[in-house]
Write a protein that holds these residues in place. Structure first.
Motif, PDB file in Angstrom:
ATOM      1  N   UNK A  90     -44.362 -16.206  18.194  1.00 19.01           N
ATOM      2  CA  UNK A  90     -44.195 -17.539  18.532  1.00 19.01           C
ATOM      3  C   UNK A  90     -43.722 -18.638  17.419  1.00 19.01           C
ATOM      4  N   UNK A  91     -43.477 -18.010  16.396  1.00 15.53           N
ATOM      5  CA  UNK A  91     -42.849 -19.010  15.252  1.00 15.53           C
ATOM      6  C   UNK A  91     -41.637 -19.325  15.022  1.00 15.53           C
ATOM      7  N   UNK A  92     -40.771 -18.471  15.994  1.00 18.87           N
ATOM      8  CA  UNK A  92     -39.266 -19.051  16.192  1.00 18.87           C
ATOM      9  C   UNK A  92     -38.353 -18.965  15.048  1.00 18.87           C
ATOM     10  N   UNK A  93     -38.887 -18.066  13.780  1.00 19.82           N
ATOM     11  CA  UNK A  93     -38.242 -17.733  12.825  1.00 19.82           C
ATOM     12  C   UNK A  93     -37.066 -16.925  12.875  1.00 19.82           C
ATOM     13  N   UNK A  94     -35.619 -17.145  12.444  1.00 18.06           N
ATOM     14  CA  UNK A  94     -34.610 -16.436  12.571  1.00 18.06           C
ATOM     15  C   UNK A  94     -33.847 -16.883  13.480  1.00 18.06           C
ATOM     16  N   UNK A  95     -32.813 -16.244  13.984  1.00 23.55           N
ATOM     17  CA  UNK A  95     -31.547 -16.537  14.760  1.00 23.55           C
ATOM     18  C   UNK A  95     -31.587 -15.924  16.258  1.00 23.55           C
ATOM     19  N   UNK A  96     -31.797 -17.266  17.061  1.00 23.65           N
ATOM     20  CA  UNK A  96     -32.212 -16.602  18.758  1.00 23.65           C
ATOM     21  C   UNK A  96     -31.036 -17.292  19.570  1.00 23.65           C
ATOM     22  N   UNK A  97     -30.810 -16.632  20.705  1.00 24.98           N
ATOM     23  CA  UNK A  97     -29.729 -17.032  21.603  1.00 24.98           C
ATOM     24  C   UNK A  97     -30.417 -17.973  22.546  1.00 24.98           C
ATOM     25  N   UNK A  98     -29.789 -19.033  22.734  1.00 28.60           N
ATOM     26  CA  UNK A  98     -30.257 -20.305  23.840  1.00 28.60           C
ATOM     27  C   UNK A  98     -29.747 -19.889  25.194  1.00 28.60           C
ATOM     28  N   UNK A  99     -30.205 -20.497  26.205  1.00 23.40           N
ATOM     29  CA  UNK A  99     -29.991 -20.034  27.672  1.00 23.40           C
ATOM     30  C   UNK A  99     -28.586 -20.432  27.868  1.00 23.40           C
ATOM     31  N   UNK A 100     -28.070 -21.523  26.999  1.00 23.68           N
ATOM     32  CA  UNK A 100     -26.698 -21.948  27.197  1.00 23.68           C
ATOM     33  C   UNK A 100     -25.644 -21.149  26.390  1.00 23.68           C
ATOM     34  N   UNK A 101     -26.109 -20.144  25.798  1.00 28.93           N
ATOM     35  CA  UNK A 101     -25.212 -19.237  24.953  1.00 28.93           C
ATOM     36  C   UNK A 101     -24.962 -19.692  23.404  1.00 28.93           C
ATOM     37  N   UNK A 102     -25.584 -20.929  23.124  1.00 28.44           N
ATOM     38  CA  UNK A 102     -25.479 -21.164  21.783  1.00 28.44           C
ATOM     39  C   UNK A 102     -26.663 -20.598  21.162  1.00 28.44           C
ATOM     40  N   UNK A 103     -26.820 -21.173  19.925  1.00 26.18           N
ATOM     41  CA  UNK A 103     -27.937 -20.301  19.229  1.00 26.18           C
ATOM     42  C   UNK A 103     -29.104 -21.487  18.533  1.00 26.18           C
ATOM     43  N   UNK A 104     -30.482 -21.301  18.415  1.00 28.76           N
ATOM     44  CA  UNK A 104     -31.126 -22.005  17.645  1.00 28.76           C
ATOM     45  C   UNK A 104     -31.627 -21.052  16.436  1.00 28.76           C
TER      46      UNK A 104
END
Length: 615
Positions: A366-380
């Motif tokens: 749940x800390x969201x550290x790193x590279x993750x895919x968003x639902x729209x195909x971009x990244x957070x």
């Protein structure tokens, strides 16, 4: 429910129990019994519950809140104090009502921790303020971030800390500058309203609300509606103590919901679809208590009403006589979740909430550290500063970096981390390298990732020891000392400068409560009492539990890296990839577990280990 309050919370004074014991013991002697029977029963002391005892103030805090609502101090700040200076501020405004607008006096430099408990507030405080910018859900635009950064560099000596409540705190603020700071913040939709004080504090929200590919539902509309209806309204501006809220629709349960006064956790109801599991009564400080489920299910549309009902229960029934028993957790401990739900439905909602199942165990961190895919195909991209410490210059650079790749959205987390949203795939490496150059690591070491620290003695009048620099130095030293350990699972390390647990020490693998301790030479030096094996629900733990304390287990600040290294290596040597007993690693008592085939969790080991192994 495991891990409840460590000290029995009761509204009944100890004298009542003494009276009952006395009556029982004297009943065997006629004279004593006769005397006792003739004596009138001692009346029960009121607890300051408005709906039970009336609204007469029972202490000075309650008196000054009734004399003048804390929200009213803004006009005096703008019209009087900012023009006449620090010396013109009245005592109840300075040490009370200023908090309703996010302002605390900060600690005067040079006062050591041994004097914290012996000096009066006016002796401890400087003529500068900590200013807390309220950021509900941790959601910021790059324009808003630039404004905060500009205030920091121009009016707050370039100070800025990301807190574990998704806010940003500035220091060295002068009262003369506060109206200008408000003007700048409010011009971009920010503010400091009820950032502190006996009020509804900032609403924690999932940092990836509305963008996460695996989101159950977006909590943003509910958070926005709570604030639209209830932020800054007089009817909720005099609560017994602070009131903390968390709302998430993410399967990582990323808002530490178990330690909030009220929380809403997203899940799929088998008949009713997506909605929220309702929790109440969590809180730490010196009397930690984990929240409890009401067993009720709330739809997205019902969340603001349920929230309002819980807040009103706290206002009307919360204990006001003693400040240290004035949090909602003490009322819940006395009532229990069944009565609490009944009062909520019958007196405040006017309808029954449907029963609901618990949310499933988190599946992802749940800390969201790193590279993750968003639902729209971009990244957070989630990055870790050192224990939340940034600066105005760094925040300006983050805004510039985000905008350079077309992003205009930043999020802060309850773990003192920062996210850049909406990054195109082609720009991921550019953003990660740019953040690293600013001291924000997207692929941090286990301790860089999972260490948090409170403000500490640098600025806080309650603190006994320094925390931010101690934590930073400890992280660097542990990275060096444990460089030979491959694939070390993150161990949460939380440092707090006093017993109040702003850094959540009871829910960390290794929680450190600041105090003065004796070193080997018999000298009193800064150090910590150690709590071990705490944690909140996560992908490696099925439910929250509080840490274990071992009598006499303390460590000096200088010895902290050596102690954590020794403890970590002992944990690794006494566990295996299958769990120490060949099972899934659960000891069945502390709420921890790890998947079959994985190493036993640190928390599970810490709860079963011999005391000598933990020293």
């Amino acid at each position: 429910m495991t891990g409840q309050t460590t000290e029995a919370a009761t509204a009944e004074p100890a004298t009542s129990k003494t009276s009952k014991t006395s009556t029982a013991s004297t009943a065997s002697t006629g004279t004593a019994a006769s005397t006792n029977a003739a004596r009138p029963a001692r009346p029960k002391r009121p607890n300051g519950q408005w709906k039970v005892d009336g609204t007469e103030p029972l202490n000075h805090n309650e008196a000054f809140k009734q004399e003048d609502n804390g929200l009213n101090v803004r006009e005096r700040i703008e019209q009087v104090y900012s023009k006449e200076g620090f010396a013109s501020i009245s005592g109840d405004d300075l040490h009370g009502r200023f908090r309703w607008w996010g302002l605390y006096t900060q600690r005067k430099p040079g006062i050591d921790g041994g004097r914290t408990a012996t000096l009066e507030p006016h002796e401890l405080e400087d003529e500068y303020f900590m200013l807390r910018v309220r950021i509900d859900g941790g959601a910021l635009t790059t324009e808003q971030l630039r404004v905060i950064a500009g205030i920091s560099t121009e009016l707050a000596r370039d100070s800025a800390d990301i807190t574990d409540r998704q806010n940003i705190q500035l220091h060295w603020v002068q009262v003369e500058d506060v109206p200008e700071i408000w003007r700048r913040l409010e011009a971009v939709g920010l503010g400091t309203t009820e950032a502190c004080g006996d009020v509804p504090r900032v609403v924690l929200g999932s940092p990836v609300a509305g963008i996460a590919a695996d989101e159950i539902l977006d909590p943003s509309p509910a958070i926005e509606e709570i604030n639209r209806r209830y932020l800054g309204v007089p009817e909720l501006a005099n609560l017994p103590r602070k009131f903390k809220t968390a709302v998430t629709g993410h399967p990582g349960q990323d808002v530490v919901h178990e330690i909030n006064d009220v929380a809403f956790v997203g899940l799929e109801h088998p008949e009713l679809g997506a909605g929220f599991d309702v929790w109440v009564g969590g809180g730490l400080s010196a009397n930690p208590r984990l929240g409890e489920r009401l067993g009720a299910f709330a739809t997205e549309e019902q969340v603001p009403d349920v929230w309002h009902g819980v807040a009103q229960i706290f206002r009307d029934y919360g204990y006001r006589r003693l400040r240290n028993k004035a949090r909602l957790k003490f009322l819940l401990a006395d009532w229990g979740p069944e009565k609490f739900r009944q009062v909520l439905q019958e007196e405040y909602l006017g309808y029954e909430l449907p029963d609901g199942p618990p949310a499933p165990q988190p599946r992802v961190p749940g800390d969201h550290v790193g590279v993750h895919t968003q639902k729209d195909g971009r990244y957070y991209i989630g990055a870790a500063p050192y224990v939340g410490r940034v600066s105005g210059q760094v925040l300006t650079a983050v805004a510039e970096l985000a905008e350079s790749v077309g992003s205009q959205r930043i999020r802060l987390t309850p773990h003192q981390k920062l996210l850049v949203l909406d990054v195109p795939e082609a720009a991921v490496e550019q953003v990660t390298e740019g953040l690293r150059a600013l001291g924000l690591e997207t692929d941090p070491s286990p301790f860089r990732r999972s260490t948090i620290a409170c403000t500490g003695i640098e600025y806080c009048k309650l603190a006994i020891v320094e925390t931010k620099q101690t934590a930073t130095d400890t992280i660097d030293e542990l990275e060096r000392r444990l460089a030979d350990v491959p694939d070390l699972r993150p161990l949460t390390l939380h440092l707090n400068g006093c017993p109040n647990s702003c850094a959540r020490i009871q829910t960390a693998d290794i929680g450190l409560k600041g105090q003065l301790v004796m070193n080997d030479d018999g000298e009193q030096v800064p150090g910590f009492q150690v709590h071990l094996g705490g944690g909140l629900a996560s992908e490696t733990r099925d439910e929250a539990g509080l840490g274990r304390t071992v009598r006499g287990l303390k460590v000096t600040a200088d010895d902290l890296p050596e102690y954590v290294e020794r403890l970590t290596r002992r944990y690794l040597s006494e566990t295996s990839d299958e769990g120490s007993d060949g099972t899934d690693g659960s000891d069945g008592t502390d709420g921890t577990e790890s998947s079959v085939g994985a190493r036993e969790s640190f928390a599970s080991w810490a709860h079963r280990a011999d005391e000598e192994a933990l020293r």
